[in-house]
Design an enzyme around this catalytic site. Structure first.
Site, mmCIF file in Angstrom:
data_model
loop_
_atom_site.group_PDB
_atom_site.id
_atom_site.type_symbol
_atom_site.label_atom_id
_atom_site.label_comp_id
_atom_site.label_asym_id
_atom_site.label_seq_id
_atom_site.Cartn_x
_atom_site.Cartn_y
_atom_site.Cartn_z
ATOM 1 N N TRP A 21 -24.912 -2.602 -16.046
ATOM 2 C CA TRP A 21 -24.226 -1.326 -16.315
ATOM 3 C C TRP A 21 -23.674 -1.305 -17.754
ATOM 4 O O TRP A 21 -23.879 -0.343 -18.508
ATOM 5 C CB TRP A 21 -23.091 -1.126 -15.292
ATOM 6 C CG TRP A 21 -22.327 0.151 -15.407
ATOM 7 C CD1 TRP A 21 -22.687 1.278 -16.101
ATOM 8 C CD2 TRP A 21 -21.064 0.455 -14.799
ATOM 9 N NE1 TRP A 21 -21.718 2.258 -15.955
ATOM 10 C CE2 TRP A 21 -20.713 1.773 -15.153
ATOM 11 C CE3 TRP A 21 -20.188 -0.262 -13.960
ATOM 12 C CZ2 TRP A 21 -19.530 2.381 -14.728
ATOM 13 C CZ3 TRP A 21 -19.014 0.361 -13.525
ATOM 14 C CH2 TRP A 21 -18.695 1.667 -13.912
ATOM 15 N N ASP A 51 -29.757 -6.283 -11.906
ATOM 16 C CA ASP A 51 -29.403 -5.014 -11.255
ATOM 17 C C ASP A 51 -29.193 -3.948 -12.329
ATOM 18 O O ASP A 51 -28.533 -4.193 -13.343
ATOM 19 C CB ASP A 51 -28.103 -5.173 -10.450
ATOM 20 C CG ASP A 51 -27.686 -3.865 -9.792
ATOM 21 O OD1 ASP A 51 -28.340 -3.477 -8.799
ATOM 22 O OD2 ASP A 51 -26.728 -3.220 -10.276
ATOM 23 N N TYR A 56 -27.521 4.481 -15.766
ATOM 24 C CA TYR A 56 -26.735 3.691 -16.733
ATOM 25 C C TYR A 56 -27.210 4.037 -18.145
ATOM 26 O O TYR A 56 -28.284 3.622 -18.583
ATOM 27 C CB TYR A 56 -26.873 2.180 -16.486
ATOM 28 C CG TYR A 56 -26.271 1.701 -15.161
ATOM 29 C CD1 TYR A 56 -25.376 2.490 -14.437
ATOM 30 C CD2 TYR A 56 -26.596 0.441 -14.643
ATOM 31 C CE1 TYR A 56 -24.827 2.038 -13.238
ATOM 32 C CE2 TYR A 56 -26.048 -0.003 -13.448
ATOM 33 C CZ TYR A 56 -25.171 0.804 -12.753
ATOM 34 O OH TYR A 56 -24.633 0.351 -11.555
ATOM 35 N N HIS A 122 -27.820 5.194 -4.424
ATOM 36 C CA HIS A 122 -26.674 4.864 -5.285
ATOM 37 C C HIS A 122 -25.371 5.486 -4.760
ATOM 38 O O HIS A 122 -24.966 6.558 -5.203
ATOM 39 C CB HIS A 122 -26.978 5.354 -6.709
ATOM 40 C CG HIS A 122 -26.177 4.688 -7.770
ATOM 41 N ND1 HIS A 122 -26.516 4.745 -9.103
ATOM 42 C CD2 HIS A 122 -25.042 3.940 -7.729
ATOM 43 C CE1 HIS A 122 -25.625 4.075 -9.823
ATOM 44 N NE2 HIS A 122 -24.722 3.588 -9.009
ATOM 45 N N SER A 153 -26.582 0.974 -2.035
ATOM 46 C CA SER A 153 -25.349 0.518 -2.660
ATOM 47 C C SER A 153 -24.276 1.403 -2.057
ATOM 48 O O SER A 153 -24.464 2.621 -1.946
ATOM 49 C CB SER A 153 -25.427 0.710 -4.176
ATOM 50 O OG SER A 153 -24.234 0.221 -4.765
HETATM 51 N N1 LIG Z 1 -22.100 1.956 -7.620
HETATM 52 C C1 LIG Z 1 -22.769 0.878 -7.920
HETATM 53 O O1 LIG Z 1 -23.786 0.633 -7.356
HETATM 54 C C2 LIG Z 1 -22.235 -0.047 -8.967
HETATM 55 C C3 LIG Z 1 -20.947 0.145 -9.481
HETATM 56 C C4 LIG Z 1 -20.425 -0.802 -10.359
HETATM 57 C C5 LIG Z 1 -21.206 -1.897 -10.738
HETATM 58 N N2 LIG Z 1 -22.471 -2.040 -10.259
HETATM 59 C C6 LIG Z 1 -23.323 -3.179 -10.668
HETATM 60 O O2 LIG Z 1 -22.545 -4.368 -10.616
HETATM 61 C C7 LIG Z 1 -22.561 -5.010 -11.880
HETATM 62 C C8 LIG Z 1 -21.294 -5.803 -12.093
HETATM 63 O O3 LIG Z 1 -20.138 -5.004 -12.008
HETATM 64 P P1 LIG Z 1 -19.365 -4.508 -13.301
HETATM 65 O O4 LIG Z 1 -20.224 -4.724 -14.499
HETATM 66 O O5 LIG Z 1 -18.877 -3.143 -13.002
HETATM 67 O O6 LIG Z 1 -18.075 -5.434 -13.332
HETATM 68 P P2 LIG Z 1 -17.827 -7.003 -13.484
HETATM 69 O O7 LIG Z 1 -19.089 -7.747 -13.392
HETATM 70 O O8 LIG Z 1 -16.729 -7.318 -12.552
HETATM 71 O O9 LIG Z 1 -17.216 -7.077 -14.970
HETATM 72 C C9 LIG Z 1 -18.060 -7.042 -16.080
HETATM 73 C C10 LIG Z 1 -17.261 -7.070 -17.375
HETATM 74 O O10 LIG Z 1 -16.392 -8.186 -17.443
HETATM 75 C C11 LIG Z 1 -16.356 -8.727 -18.773
HETATM 76 N N3 LIG Z 1 -16.921 -10.084 -18.682
HETATM 77 C C12 LIG Z 1 -18.134 -10.443 -18.172
HETATM 78 N N4 LIG Z 1 -18.316 -11.765 -18.215
HETATM 79 C C13 LIG Z 1 -17.208 -12.287 -18.750
HETATM 80 C C14 LIG Z 1 -16.807 -13.616 -19.045
HETATM 81 N N5 LIG Z 1 -17.584 -14.650 -18.763
HETATM 82 N N6 LIG Z 1 -15.580 -13.803 -19.610
HETATM 83 C C15 LIG Z 1 -14.776 -12.748 -19.881
HETATM 84 N N7 LIG Z 1 -15.104 -11.476 -19.630
HETATM 85 C C16 LIG Z 1 -16.314 -11.231 -19.062
HETATM 86 C C17 LIG Z 1 -17.232 -7.792 -19.624
HETATM 87 O O11 LIG Z 1 -16.444 -6.734 -20.180
HETATM 88 P P3 LIG Z 1 -15.461 -6.897 -21.452
HETATM 89 O O12 LIG Z 1 -15.932 -8.016 -22.293
HETATM 90 O O13 LIG Z 1 -15.525 -5.588 -22.118
HETATM 91 O O14 LIG Z 1 -14.113 -7.155 -20.834
HETATM 92 C C18 LIG Z 1 -18.169 -7.213 -18.592
HETATM 93 O O15 LIG Z 1 -18.717 -5.979 -18.963
HETATM 94 C C19 LIG Z 1 -22.786 -3.846 -12.854
HETATM 95 O O16 LIG Z 1 -23.202 -4.282 -14.128
HETATM 96 C C20 LIG Z 1 -23.809 -3.054 -12.099
HETATM 97 O O17 LIG Z 1 -25.101 -3.649 -12.239
HETATM 98 C C21 LIG Z 1 -22.978 -1.150 -9.371
#
Ligand SMILES: NC(=O)c1ccc[n+]([C@@H]2O[C@H](COP(=O)([O-])OP(=O)(O)OC[C@H]3O[C@@H](n4cnc5c(N)ncnc54)[C@H](OP(=O)(O)O)[C@@H]3O)[C@@H](O)[C@H]2O)c1
Length: 328
Positions: A21, A51, A56, A122, A153
């Site tokens: 995302w 994913d 996105y 979605h 999802s």
């Molecule tokens: N409705 C749906 O189906 C839906 C909704 C949400 C997400 N998703 C999927 O789930 C995936 C994961 O969720 P998410 O991206 O929303 O949230 P997440 O994985 O909980 O958080 C990702 C964010 O955390 C920070 N980060 C990542 N790795 C890190 C590390 N090792 N150390 C420090 N900070 C780190 C980065 O942002 P910063 O560096 O800017 O802090 C990154 O963009 C998405 O990419 C997407 O593919 C699906």
């Protein structure tokens, strides 16, 4: 990296995947070069599951994945995309066979693929799960070979429980992390019994569980952690897992003390998810190569001790549960 079977598909996927995302939009500015480097770092580290979604960055995430894979060559990872959010407003009728076909064709083009490994509905309205004709349409499209499998999802666990009554649904993507523990109660056992793959999303609670945020951390105007903090644009559960920011920050301080040790908190948060056998793949998002590498390396951490597991449950029960448990 260890692999887990992806439901009944016969495919194996590495237990840490890549959520794309942030390389599409909604997380502040992420340059193409950083996005491609993040994808390469993840794949170099053994990630075999990506994913994404057609929305996105209006297809940017899918197109960047296609570009990175073309440049690398070799075996393609398992790519899960999503369909449904291109509708201007969520309705059940919007998930018509004609619309599904149009969205799938667009994703095929964006991903430069002959068939999609997985299409996930979605986060549709709950009512959609009571319309078997949508799933029958997906069965037909699958038979034609445009999609290898389909899943859903969901925002709410109950939507996932209903969805897995359809035999064609191979996977459910849900929010599961240290600050969102309700799937443990019932959902995991049901999914496991039906051999349905579970994709754990938002595993770092939008970065909160990296432990790096402070009360005065600034987010860009184009970052949902600023503009959706109270659910102004979409389901508030997608931003910091729906936990009020200040509540999350103080829980994170308790988590920091509970886990101790040298491993970064983000890695421990991912390893916590892998402690649950019902989870097939965790999909942390990453905006650069350093994060992607660190996240993949969480698979190498040893199992968490039962004392740490108990402490993280207590922190959830005491601080977080009242804010999220009965909402999703
Ligand atoms: N409705 C749906 O189906 C839906 C909704 C949400 C997400 N998703 C999927 O789930 C995936 C994961 O969720 P998410 O991206 O929303 O949230 P997440 O994985 O909980 O958080 C990702 C964010 O955390 C920070 N980060 C990542 N790795 C890190 C590390 N090792 N150390 C420090 N900070 C780190 C980065 O942002 P910063 O560096 O800017 O802090 C990154 O963009 C998405 O990419 C997407 O593919 C699906």
């Amino acid at each position: 990296m260890k692999s887990r079977p992806f439901g009944a598909t016969g495919r194996l996927v590495g237990e840490i995947g890549f959520g794309s995302w942030a390389i599409g939009a909604d997380w502040g500015q992420v340059e193409d070069t950083d996005a491609i480097a993040a994808l390469n770092a993840a794949l170099d580290a053994g990630v075999t599951f990506i994913d994404t979604a057609d929305v996105y960055g209006d297809g940017r995430s899918e197109r960047l994945i296609a570009r990175a894979l073309k440049e690398r060559g070799g075996e393609r990872p398992f790519i899960a995309t999503k369909a449904g959010k291109r509708l201007p407003r969520q309705t059940v009728e919007g998930y018509s066979e004609a619309n599904l076909r149009t969205w799938i064709e667009r994703s095929l083009k964006n991903l430069d693929a002959d068939a999609l490994d997985l299409v996930q509905l979605h986060c549709p309205l709950t009512d959609l799960f009571y319309h078997p004709e949508v799933f029958e349409a997906l069965d037909r499209i699958q038979k034609e070979g445009k999609i290898r499998s389909y899943g859903v999802s969901v925002e709410r666990i109950e939507d996932g429980l209903k969805a897995i009554e359809y035999p064609g649904v191979v996977s459910v993507q849900i929010i599961f992390n240290v600050l969102r523990q309700r799937p443990i109660d019932l959902f995991f056992e049901r999914a496991k019994r039906k051999s349905v793959a579970v994709i754990a999303r938002v595993p770092l609670a939008s970065g909160l569980l990296s432990g790096k945020f402070k009360p005065d951390t600034q987010f860009e105007a184009s970052d949902h952690r600023l503009y959706n903090r109270h659910g102004e644009a979409f389901d508030v559960g997608e931003t910091f897992s729906g936990v009020p920011y200040e509540v999350g920050l103080s829980a994170v301080e308790r988590i920091r003390k509970a886990i101790g040790g040298d491993a970064p908190m983000a890695q421990v948060a991912l390893r916590w998810i892998l402690m649950f056998e019902a989870v097939t793949v965790v999909i942390p998002g990453a905006r650069n190569a350093t994060q992607a590498r660190a996240n993949a390396a969480a698979a190498d951490l040893p199992p968490l001790s039962s004392a740490v597991m108990a402490d993280l449950k207590a922190i959830y029960d005491e601080d977080i549960r009242p804010h999220v448990h009965q909402r999703w």
